[in-house]
Write a protein that holds these residues in place. Structure first.
Motif, mmCIF file in Angstrom:
data_model
loop_
_atom_site.group_PDB
_atom_site.id
_atom_site.type_symbol
_atom_site.label_atom_id
_atom_site.label_comp_id
_atom_site.label_asym_id
_atom_site.label_seq_id
_atom_site.Cartn_x
_atom_site.Cartn_y
_atom_site.Cartn_z
ATOM 1 N N TYR A 1 0.849 -1.192 0.000
ATOM 2 C CA TYR A 1 0.000 0.000 0.000
ATOM 3 C C TYR A 1 0.881 1.237 0.000
ATOM 4 C CZ TYR A 1 -4.026 2.897 1.108
ATOM 5 O OH TYR A 1 -5.025 3.824 1.062
ATOM 6 N N PHE A 2 0.472 2.271 -0.742
ATOM 7 C CA PHE A 2 1.364 3.391 -1.023
ATOM 8 C C PHE A 2 1.651 4.270 0.191
ATOM 9 C CE2 PHE A 2 -2.807 5.204 -1.488
ATOM 10 C CZ PHE A 2 -2.669 6.493 -1.034
ATOM 11 N N MET A 3 0.929 4.087 1.305
ATOM 12 C CA MET A 3 1.106 4.977 2.443
ATOM 13 C C MET A 3 1.838 4.319 3.610
ATOM 14 S SD MET A 3 0.135 8.074 2.089
ATOM 15 C CE MET A 3 -0.883 9.150 1.099
ATOM 16 N N ASP B 1 -10.283 6.582 2.171
ATOM 17 C CA ASP B 1 -10.763 5.973 0.929
ATOM 18 C C ASP B 1 -11.906 5.041 1.314
ATOM 19 O OD1 ASP B 1 -9.584 3.604 1.893
ATOM 20 O OD2 ASP B 1 -7.764 3.909 0.741
ATOM 21 N N LEU C 1 -8.336 13.325 1.008
ATOM 22 C CA LEU C 1 -7.474 12.647 0.040
ATOM 23 C C LEU C 1 -7.965 12.948 -1.373
ATOM 24 C CD1 LEU C 1 -5.197 10.515 -0.552
ATOM 25 C CD2 LEU C 1 -7.032 8.810 -0.568
ATOM 26 N N ARG D 1 -7.883 12.451 -5.586
ATOM 27 C CA ARG D 1 -7.878 11.232 -6.395
ATOM 28 C C ARG D 1 -6.497 10.879 -6.928
ATOM 29 N NH1 ARG D 1 -13.439 13.299 -9.042
ATOM 30 N NH2 ARG D 1 -12.270 15.221 -8.706
ATOM 31 N N ASN D 2 -5.590 11.844 -6.994
ATOM 32 C CA ASN D 2 -4.221 11.548 -7.432
ATOM 33 C C ASN D 2 -3.305 11.270 -6.242
ATOM 34 O OD1 ASN D 2 -4.042 14.091 -6.367
ATOM 35 N ND2 ASN D 2 -3.527 15.096 -8.309
ATOM 36 N N LYS D 3 -3.907 10.889 -5.099
ATOM 37 C CA LYS D 3 -3.199 10.446 -3.886
ATOM 38 C C LYS D 3 -2.470 11.563 -3.146
ATOM 39 C CE LYS D 3 -4.669 6.422 -5.034
ATOM 40 N NZ LYS D 3 -5.940 5.944 -4.454
ATOM 41 N N ARG D 4 -2.738 12.809 -3.485
ATOM 42 C CA ARG D 4 -2.238 13.909 -2.678
ATOM 43 C C ARG D 4 -3.201 14.152 -1.511
ATOM 44 N NH1 ARG D 4 -1.349 18.667 -6.886
ATOM 45 N NH2 ARG D 4 -3.390 17.878 -7.531
ATOM 46 N N GLU E 1 2.235 15.751 -1.051
ATOM 47 C CA GLU E 1 2.285 14.592 -1.940
ATOM 48 C C GLU E 1 3.409 13.662 -1.486
ATOM 49 O OE1 GLU E 1 4.922 16.070 -5.725
ATOM 50 O OE2 GLU E 1 2.781 16.568 -5.723
#
Length: 382
Positions: free
Chosen positions: A1-3, A303, A360, A362-365, A378
């Motif tokens: 997961y990106f976070m 999300d 959050l 939609r481009n994850k910023r 970001e």
């Protein structure tokens, strides 16, 4: 997961008069105050360029002059309406006696991309373009609009102080379909001394033809200070409604604060100052009650499956990502940034329309809206 335990970097700071964000289908962001009749701001989500703004107050003035007589009294009619509801005759004795204020901006994006705004007695339709917008008055009602929403069958629901009115949008017109009396259980009847009250509603359309309603009452009390001023006290409750007949399925207790709801893919989280209650989204059965931990900030939807909150104690002003697993709120990820220490430490103790809002993109910023300032972050790329 990106976070997972990642740091984010600060990329932008801007000032904006707003406390609510709506992500629109075409890649724009809509910012507004949910109570004050200020401008509505439209931004490009990717570039964060302000595209244009909508002067809501001027729209209301225009409709007053055009449809309610062009005379000198109308120039001050809106301001007077903010202070009293003498022009509103159709509501029961209690609300008339205590001079209920109902100033709220109810804004929704319809499935077809149009923006609907309910403010005072006016239902306004906005059609956004790249750099400008068109607008028209869709309806004038007999009573103030407290909330609007689009139901799953595309009918438009309008809640006033007395009724629930359903319209169908057909051939660019709003055709009346049916109405229901607004039962007393929707409202909160205050106790104690107060000079004025504000009754608000917020709604969310749930699966299985049900509606979640947040009923919020704000009591206005004199502060007792030598210099005057007012003090606001909040009461709220969450109600689950059957959309077949607008009857109550169940309701929470009345909270002594502005409790709010967060709808995830499989759960609903009801958050008060003291605790949060997790409900199953299908059965509406309560899963667990969790007491707030010291230093944990208010939760926001991150999300479909995750929640985000600030932490100002052991996590040293980080953002913390949570997930509901095994009927409990489990910490999943920590997001770090040096600037968090400056912007997360202070905030008004208010969940709805307060001084802090985490969102959050939609481009994850990540946006933190704090005291009318936007902080954009970001991910730091490896």
């Amino acid at each position: 997961y990106f976070m997972i335990n990642k740091e984010v970097q600060f990329t932008l700071k801007a000032e904006i008069e707003a406390n609510t964000i709506i992500p629109l289908k075409d890649g724009k962001l809509l910012f507004y105050y949910f109570r004050e009749i200020y401008n509505i701001y439209i931004y490009n989500e990717k570039t964060f360029e302000q595209l244009f703004e909508i002067d809501l107050q001027n729209l209301i003035y225009e409709f007053m002059n055009k449809f309610e007589g062009d005379n000198e009294k109308n120039s001050n009619k809106l301001k007077n309406h903010e202070e009293s509801n003498a022009t509103i005759e159709k509501y029961d004795y209690f609300w008339n006696k205590y001079n209920v204020k109902r100033n709220k901006n109810s804004i929704k994006e319809l499935d077809n991309g149009l923006i609907l705004i309910g403010r005072d007695k006016y239902l306004i339709e906005i059609n956004l373009h790249k750099k400008n917008y068109d607008y028209k008055l869709a309806k004038i009602l007999d009573d103030d609009i407290l909330e609007i929403n689009e139901l799953s069958d595309k009918r438009i629901m309008i809640i006033t102080i007395q009724k629930i009115i359903l319209f169908e949008r057909k051939n660019e017109e709003y055709i009346f379909k049916e109405e229901y009396e607004l039962s007393s259980f929707w409202k909160i009847f205050p106790e104690g001394f107060f000079s004025k009250i504000n009754q608000f509603f917020f709604s969310y359309v749930l699966p299985n033809n049900r509606l979640l309603v947040n009923s919020l009452l704000i009591k206005i009390q004199p502060s007792g200070c030598l210099w005057g001023g007012n003090h606001e006290i909040y009461n709220s409750k969450i109600i689950f409604i059957d959309l077949k007949n607008f009857k109550k399925i169940l309701s929470t207790e009345v909270y002594n604060n502005d409790a709010k709801f967060i709808v995830l893919e499989n759960e609903i989280v009801i958050q008060s100052y003291e605790d949060l209650t997790i409900y199953d989204i299908n059965s509406l059965e309560p899963i667990k009650v969790i007491k707030h931990k010291k230093g944990m900030g208010y939760l926001y939807k991150f999300d479909r499956n995750h929640l985000i909150a600030s932490s100002v104690s052991d996590e040293k002003n980080n953002l913390v990502i949570y997930k509901i697993e095994n009927k409990d709120l489990i910490k999943q990820y920590i997001i770090r940034a040096k600037l968090f220490e400056n912007i997360l430490l202070y905030g008004k103790k208010r969940m709805i329309g307060g001084s802090e809002f985490i969102f959050l993109l939609r481009n994850k910023r990540i946006i933190i809206l704090h005291y009318e300032k936007i902080y954009l972050f970001e991910m730091i790329k490896e």
